[in-house]
Design an enzyme around this catalytic site. Sequence first.
Site, PDB file in Angstrom:
ATOM      1  N   CYS A 102       0.833  -1.211   0.000  1.00 44.76           N
ATOM      2  CA  CYS A 102       0.000   0.000   0.000  1.00 44.76           C
ATOM      3  C   CYS A 102       0.871   1.266   0.000  1.00 44.76           C
ATOM      4  O   CYS A 102       1.589   1.527   0.971  1.00 44.76           O
ATOM      5  CB  CYS A 102      -0.908  -0.042   1.235  1.00 44.76           C
ATOM      6  SG  CYS A 102      -1.766   1.491   1.609  1.00 44.76           S
TER       7      CYS A 102
ATOM      8  N   CYS B 134       0.172   3.722   2.800  1.00 46.60           N
ATOM      9  CA  CYS B 134       0.633   3.129   4.067  1.00 46.60           C
ATOM     10  C   CYS B 134       2.117   3.399   4.273  1.00 46.60           C
ATOM     11  O   CYS B 134       2.560   3.661   5.398  1.00 46.60           O
ATOM     12  CB  CYS B 134       0.389   1.619   4.085  1.00 46.60           C
ATOM     13  SG  CYS B 134      -1.348   1.153   3.984  1.00 46.60           S
TER      14      CYS B 134
END
Length: 174
Positions: A101, A104
């Site tokens: 991600c 992230c």
Amino acid sequence: MVQESDEIQQAAIADASSAAPPSAFTATDASIATVSATSPANHATTTLTSAKLAPSNIASRETPHKPVGPALITLPPNGDLESVLAAANGNVLLDFYADWCGPCRKQAVILHELEETAAENDTLIVKVNVDEHKQIAREMQISSLPTLVMVKDGEIVKRQTGLARKVDLVHWMQ
């Protein structure tokens, strides 16, 4: 030194397993094997311990040191979130993420920058990889990444999906 760290880590694990009653979170894993921190650049894992500072024999005008440990940890694949929450001495900021991600990874940089602030505010940042902890992610109803959850006194008080700004997270910790 590694053997000494292992002994300290085993003591911390023993303390965690004899901690307060379980919180509202349930995990399928039975114990914490290690607690580790990740580097935002390469996601390499380094084992950390929750050692306490030994009292100084030197007289000082400073206030006594509080127990110290890592301010940011990553729940290992066989880790038990419930035990980590029960053993925490203050607030806990949960970061639900995945290695693949992009946002992230940006959030990880912000969280690493906040480690000192977290320590000053008795906040433990716990990174939870949703690919390794699918059951926890289901129980916490994590549907988008990153998702940050602030737990104070065993209660969820804040929750945000998407990239959180550093200034907002500082307010959460206070």
